[in-house]
Design a protein around this motif. Structure first.
Motif, mmCIF file in Angstrom:
data_model
loop_
_atom_site.group_PDB
_atom_site.id
_atom_site.type_symbol
_atom_site.label_atom_id
_atom_site.label_comp_id
_atom_site.label_asym_id
_atom_site.label_seq_id
_atom_site.Cartn_x
_atom_site.Cartn_y
_atom_site.Cartn_z
ATOM 1 N N TRP A 1 2.388 -3.300 1.862
ATOM 2 C CA TRP A 1 3.318 -3.661 0.830
ATOM 3 C C TRP A 1 3.047 -2.452 -0.446
ATOM 4 C CZ3 TRP A 1 7.344 -6.243 -1.081
ATOM 5 C CH2 TRP A 1 7.273 -6.569 -2.507
ATOM 6 N N LYS B 1 4.284 1.251 0.330
ATOM 7 C CA LYS B 1 5.329 1.315 0.363
ATOM 8 C C LYS B 1 6.429 0.969 -0.721
ATOM 9 C CE LYS B 1 5.674 0.710 5.504
ATOM 10 N NZ LYS B 1 5.965 -0.488 6.564
ATOM 11 N N ARG B 2 6.171 0.252 -1.623
ATOM 12 C CA ARG B 2 6.903 -0.227 -2.735
ATOM 13 C C ARG B 2 7.024 0.914 -3.490
ATOM 14 N NH1 ARG B 2 10.088 -4.739 -3.958
ATOM 15 N NH2 ARG B 2 10.242 -4.652 -6.300
ATOM 16 N N LEU C 1 8.725 4.264 -1.022
ATOM 17 C CA LEU C 1 10.220 4.083 -0.776
ATOM 18 C C LEU C 1 11.033 4.719 -1.986
ATOM 19 C CD1 LEU C 1 10.509 0.964 1.227
ATOM 20 C CD2 LEU C 1 10.140 3.133 2.152
ATOM 21 N N ILE D 1 11.987 -2.879 0.164
ATOM 22 C CA ILE D 1 11.118 -3.866 0.877
ATOM 23 C C ILE D 1 11.036 -4.883 -0.118
ATOM 24 C CG2 ILE D 1 8.980 -2.549 -0.378
ATOM 25 C CD1 ILE D 1 7.512 -3.278 2.245
ATOM 26 N N GLU E 1 11.777 -5.270 5.321
ATOM 27 C CA GLU E 1 12.008 -3.937 4.984
ATOM 28 C C GLU E 1 13.764 -3.546 5.652
ATOM 29 O OE1 GLU E 1 8.798 -1.334 6.348
ATOM 30 O OE2 GLU E 1 7.616 -3.077 6.525
ATOM 31 N N ALA F 1 14.679 -7.133 -0.949
ATOM 32 C CA ALA F 1 14.643 -5.824 -0.341
ATOM 33 C C ALA F 1 15.767 -5.163 -0.594
ATOM 34 C CB ALA F 1 14.299 -5.604 1.319
#
Length: 776
Positions: free
Chosen positions: A422, A425-426, A429, A444, A628, A738
C-alpha cells in the motif's frame, strides 16, 4: 487434541461435488410426480391499483385447467411475513407493486396455464404511486398500508454521548450524501418447487427454499394446518444469496393451495423474466452523514440519517436496517453518535435479504467518508483508519464493549496493506499517472469493516443437529440449515469428522427437511458454521462419548484418557488403540445408542429500541480489502486489476472454502460497485433479463489475493466464526476509493458504471415520469 486437527483445515472433497459436477444432483426444476399439474400466477404489471373485479370464467372453462384461485378463495390466512405480516399470497383488494400476483391457475401443461392467465379479466382503478423513499414519508404521499400512516416501515435509533458537544470539539465537520441502487440476486437457478398433498391430509413442499422453517410456518397458517402436517424439504439449490426466502414462501403457499384444490401435485418454475419482476432486491439506500474530526484526525461526532427503500412490503427491512444501525459508524470508535435509520414503503418492488444484509450500503458510505476525511486532513487513508479503528475494549456506537473476542480490525488492515504494498503504491501510482499519455489512470484504495456474527438481537438464535453412526462405521449427519452452495454440508461433515476422528468420506450429510430435524431458524446472517457448527460438534461429541465408554471398558483405561483420531480410538500415550469400526461393532452388540443430538443456543444479546443501545451481537468479524484499478478517463471503463482481502474468520474449518467465499464475495462486491443496477422507472421495472442486467464474468475478475487471519473465537466450533457475508461487503468501497485515487474525483452514487465515471451521472437512472414524486 490441541492444535493438531484430524480433518479441520485439511484438503477435502466437498460432499456435494460429485452430484453437481456430474449432473446427477436433483434441482427443484427436475422434480416431477404422477398426475402433476403446472401452476402459474397472473402478475398485476402495474405499480399501484385497486382491484375492482376479477372474472375467471373463461379461464376455468379452458380444457386442461383444473383450478383457478384468487385471494377470495383462500379460507385461512391470506398474508404472511416473518417480521411484519403484510405480504399477500395473492393481492386481496389492492396491488402495490408491478410483480404482485392477483390470480393463479393449475393446468395440465405450462402452455395451457399461460393461456388460462390470458383469459382472466381483471378490472383495475389505478392509484397514485410513490417511488422515492424520502418522498414516501412526507405528508400527503400515497399510502401503501393502513398500519403505516407515514409509509415508515421501521425506524431505528442510535444514541451515544452528546452529539452537539462532539461537533463543538471538531476541527473539521464534513457532510456528505451517498446513494446505492436496487440489486438483483442473479442466482443461476430461478425459483422452483413441487407441492404435494399427503395421505393424512397434510402437504409436502420440496424446492429451492432457503429458509424451510419460516416457509413451513407460513404454509401452516395459510392452509389452516398444524405444523406437524406440513413438511418442507430442501432440494439442491442453484444459488440464493438471501434471495429465496419470502419469494419462495409465497410460491410454496400458492402451489400448496393449488395442490389442495386439485388433489394433485403442482409444480411451479419461474422463467427468468418472471423471477426478476416478482422477486425482491437488495435495498437502495440514501445515506446522509455529518461527521466531525479533531485536529489529530480522531472522530469526535457522527450524525446519520439513512433511508432504505423497502418497496411494497416489509419483508426483512426491519432486520436489514437494524444491522445498518448497529454498524452505522463502521469499525471506528466515536464518542458521540446520533443516527436514525428508516425503511420506507414505496410502490417499487419489495426489498429484502441479500448477502451483506444492510452492511454493504453503510460500508460504502462510511468507507468513502473516511477517504474524503483523509483527503481534507492530508492524511494517508490507512493512517486515518488506524487512528480510529476499534481496539480491545473499545465501545461501539450502541454502547457494546468489545472484550469477549479478539478485536482484529487493525490486524486485518495492516495485513492487507502490507500484502498489497500500500504505502509504496499509493505514491508510485501518482507518479506513474502524471507520466501517462494514454488517458488511463491507476489507483489504489482500501476499505474495512466489522460485522456482527449470526442473528444477534434480531431473534432466537439456536440450531440443532443429529449425528447417527451406522453399524458399519459410516455416519449420517442430519443438519437443519440449508446448503445453497456455500458449503454448509461440507463444513458440518468436517466438524463431525474432527470430533469422531474419521475421514469425511465416511460421512453422509443429509439436506434440510423439517420432518427430520428440529426448527433451527433461518439459514442467514452467516450463522451456519458458528451456530450450526456448534450443534454438529455437540452431537458428534455426544455419540463419541458412547464409543469412549465402550472402548474404555474394552481397553481397561479411563474414558478421559481416550482420543479419536486417524480412524481409531486411542489412549493418549498411544500405547493402546482400537479401530473406530471395531468399537462401533462392540457398541451395537451391547445395544448402545449410537446417535447424538446437539443443540446450541448463541450467547445472550440485548437491545433497547428506544435508545439504540445494547450488546447487539455476541461476537464480530473483521475484514479489510485493498483494490487496485485502471480507469480509462476517455470512456469511463474501470478495470479492477487486483484485490487483496484479509478476513479474520476465527478458525478456517476449510481454508479452500474460505478462499472460495472470498473470490465469490469479491465478484458480488464488484457488481455492486461498478456494474449492477436493477432499474425501475416510476414503479415499472425496465430491467427484465440478464441481457440488460450486467454482472461480472470470469473475464472481469481481478487477481484476488486472499489472506485468512485466524484468531479463534471462544464461541465458535474449534474457534470458527464466519466468512459468507463479510467477503462481499467492502469490495465496492475499496474499488470506489481506488477510482477516486486514480481520477481525483469522488463518486457518491452506485454503480460507478461507464456513464457515472465519465459524466458524473448514470444514463440508466431514469428521470421521474409524470406519476413520480421526486428524483431518486
Amino acid at each position: 487434541m490441541g492444535d493438531v486437527f484430524n480433518a479441520i483445515g485439511r484438503p477435502h472433497w466437498r460432499v456435494d461435488a460429485i452430484g453437481k459436477t456430474t449432473g446427477k444432483a436433483v434441482f427443484a426444476a427436475d422434480l416431477s410426480a404422477p398426475g402433476m399439474l403446472w401452476g402459474k400466477v397472473l402478475l398485476a404489471r402495474r405499480p399501484h391499483a385497486r382491484i375492482i373485479s376479477i372474472d375467471t370464467t373463461r379461464a376455468r372453462a379452458l380444457p386442461g385447467v383444473h383450478a383457478v384461485l384468487t385471494a377470495h378463495d383462500l379460507a385461512f390466512d391470506r398474508v404472511f411475513g416473518v417480521v411484519i405480516r403484510n405480504q399477500t399470497v395473492l393481492a386481496i383488494d389492492k396491488v402495490r407493486y408491478y410483480g404482485d400476483g392477483v390470480a393463479m391457475v393449475a393446468a395440465q401443461s405450462q402452455i395451457t396455464a399461460e393461456r388460462a392467465l390470458e383469459l382472466i379479466d381483471v378490472q383495475y382503478e389505478d392509484l397514485p404511486g410513490v417511488f422515492d423513499p424520502e418522498e414516501a414519508m412526507k405528508p400527503g404521499a400515497p399510502l401503501l398500508h393502513d398500519s403505516a400512516p407515514s409509509n415508515a416501515c421501521i425506524h431505528h435509533r442510535v444514541r451515544k454521548g452528546k452529539i452537539e458537544q462532539g461537533f463543538a470539539a471538531a476541527k473539521l465537520v464534513l457532510e456528505r450524501t451517498y446513494r446505492t441502487q436496487h440489486i438483483e440476486h442473479a442466482y443461476i437457478e430461478p425459483e422452483a418447487l413441487l407441492a404435494e398433498t399427503t395421505a393424512e391430509g397434510g402437504v409436502q413442499v420440496t424446492g429451492s427454499i432457503q429458509n424451510i422453517f419460516s416457509t413451513r410456518k407460513s404454509l401452516a397458517a395459510v392452509l389452516g394446518l398444524d405444523l406437524a402436517r406440513v413438511t418442507v424439504k430442501h432440494a439442491t439449490m442453484g444459488g440464493s444469496f438471501g434471495g429465496k426466502d419470502e419469494v419462495m414462501t409465497q410460491m410454496a403457499c400458492r402451489a400448496a393451495l393449488l395442490a389442495r384444490a386439485t388433489g394433485r401435485p403442482v409444480k411451479m418454475v419461474n422463467e427468468r423474466e418472471r423471477s426478476m419482476l416478482e422477486s425482491y432486491k437488495r435495498h437502495p439506500y440514501i445515506l446522509h452523514y455529518k461527521v466531525g474530526v479533531a485536529a489529530d484526525g480522531r472522530l469526535t461526532a457522527m450524525e446519520a440519517r439513512i433511508i432504505a427503500d423497502a418497496g411494497a412490503y416489509a419483508s426483512m427491512s426491519p432486520f436489514v436496517t437494524w444491522r445498518s444501525a448497529v454498524q452505522v459508524t463502521g469499525p471506528y470508535e466515536c464518542p458521540h453518535v446520533h443516527a436514525d435509520v428508516y425503511a420506507a414503503y414505496t410502490n417499487n418492488c419489495y426489498t429484502g435479504a441479500m448477502r451483506g444484509f444492510g452492511s454493504p450500503q453503510v460500508n460504502f458510505a462510511i468507507e468513502s467518508l473516511m477517504d474524503e476525511l483523509a483527503l481534507k486532513l492530508d492524511l494517508d487513508p490507512l493512517e486515518l483508519r488506524l487512528r480510529n479503528a476499534f481496539e480491545q475494549g473499545s465501545v461501539t456506537a450502541t454502547g457494546q464493549r468489545l472484550d469477549h473476542h479478539t478485536v482484529s480490525i487493525k490486524e486485518v488492515l495492516s495485513r492487507a496493506a502490507e500484502a498489497a504494498d500500500w504505502s509504496v503504491k499509493r505514491e508510485s501510482l501518482n507518479t506513474e499517472n502524471r507520466s501517462r499519455t494514454d488517458g488511463k489512470r491507476l489507483g489504489i484504495g482500501l476499505a474495512c469493516s466489522f460485522r456482527g456474527v449470526s442473528l444477534g438481537a434480531e431473534g432466537v438464535d439456536a440450531a440443532g443437529t443429529i449425528v447417527s453412526i451406522q453399524s458399519d462405521g459410516s455416519v449420517i449427519v442430519h443438519i437443519a440449515l440449508t446448503e445453497m452452495g456455500q458449503g454448509v454440508q461440507s463444513a458440518m461433515s468436517l466438524i463431525a469428522a474432527e470430533v469422531l476422528g474419521i475421514d469425511t468420506q465416511r460421512i453422509k450429510c443429509l439436506g434440510a427437511d423439517t420432518g427430520r430435524v428440529p426448527d433451527s431458524g433461518p439459514t442467514v446472517a452467516s450463522r451456519s458454521t458458528i451456530v450450526g457448527g456448534q450443534a454438529a460438534k455437540q452431537a458428534a461429541e455426544a455419540v463419541r462419548e458412547v464409543l469412549f465408554e465402550v472402548a474404555a471398558d474394552a481397553l481397561g483405561v479411563a474414558q478421559d484418557k481416550l482420543v479419536a483420531m486417524g480412524g481409531q480410538i486411542v489412549q493418549r500415550d498411544r500405547d493402546l488403540s482400537l479401530a473406530f469400526n471395531e468399537v462401533v461393532k462392540m457398541a451395537y452388540e451391547q445395544g448402545k445408542p449410537l446417535m447424538g443430538f446437539g443443540w446450541f443456543r448463541a450467547p445472550a444479546t440485548s437491545w433497547d429500541e428506544e435508545t439504540g443501545t445494547g450488546d447487539a451481537y455476541f461476537t464480530y468479524v473483521y475484514s479489510a480489502n485493498v483494490a487496485e484499478v485502471e480507469v480509462d478517463t476517455e470512456t469511463g471503463k474501470v478495470d479492477v486489476l487486483r484485490v487483496t482481502a484479509a478476513h479474520d474468520v476465527g478458525k478456517a474449518i476449510s481454508p479452500a472454502m474460505v478462499r472460495n467465499q472470498i473470490y465469490g464475495g469479491i465478484a458480488m462486491g464488484m457488481g455492486f460497485g461498478v456494474l449492477e443496477q436493477y432499474v425501475i422507472d416510476a414503479g415499472i421495472p425496465t430491467t427484465r433479463n440478464f441481457d440488460e442486467y450486467l454482472i461480472p464474468t470470469a473475464l472481469d475478475m481481478p487477481d484476488v489475493h486472499p489472506i485468512i487471519v485466524e484468531n479463534p473465537d471462544p464461541t465458535g466450533p474449534f474457534g470458527a466464526k464466519s466468512i459468507g457475508e463479510p467477503a462481499t461487503e467492502i469490495a465496492a468501497p475499496a474499488i470506489l476509493n481506488a477510482i477516486a485515487h486514480a481520477t481525483g474525483r469522488r463518486i457518491r452514487e452506485l454503480p460507478a458504471d461507464l456513464e457515472m465515471v465519465l459524466l458524473g451521472r448514470s444514463l440508466k437512472k431514469p428521470v421521474r415520469s409524470a406519476g413520480g414524486t421526486g428524483k431518486f
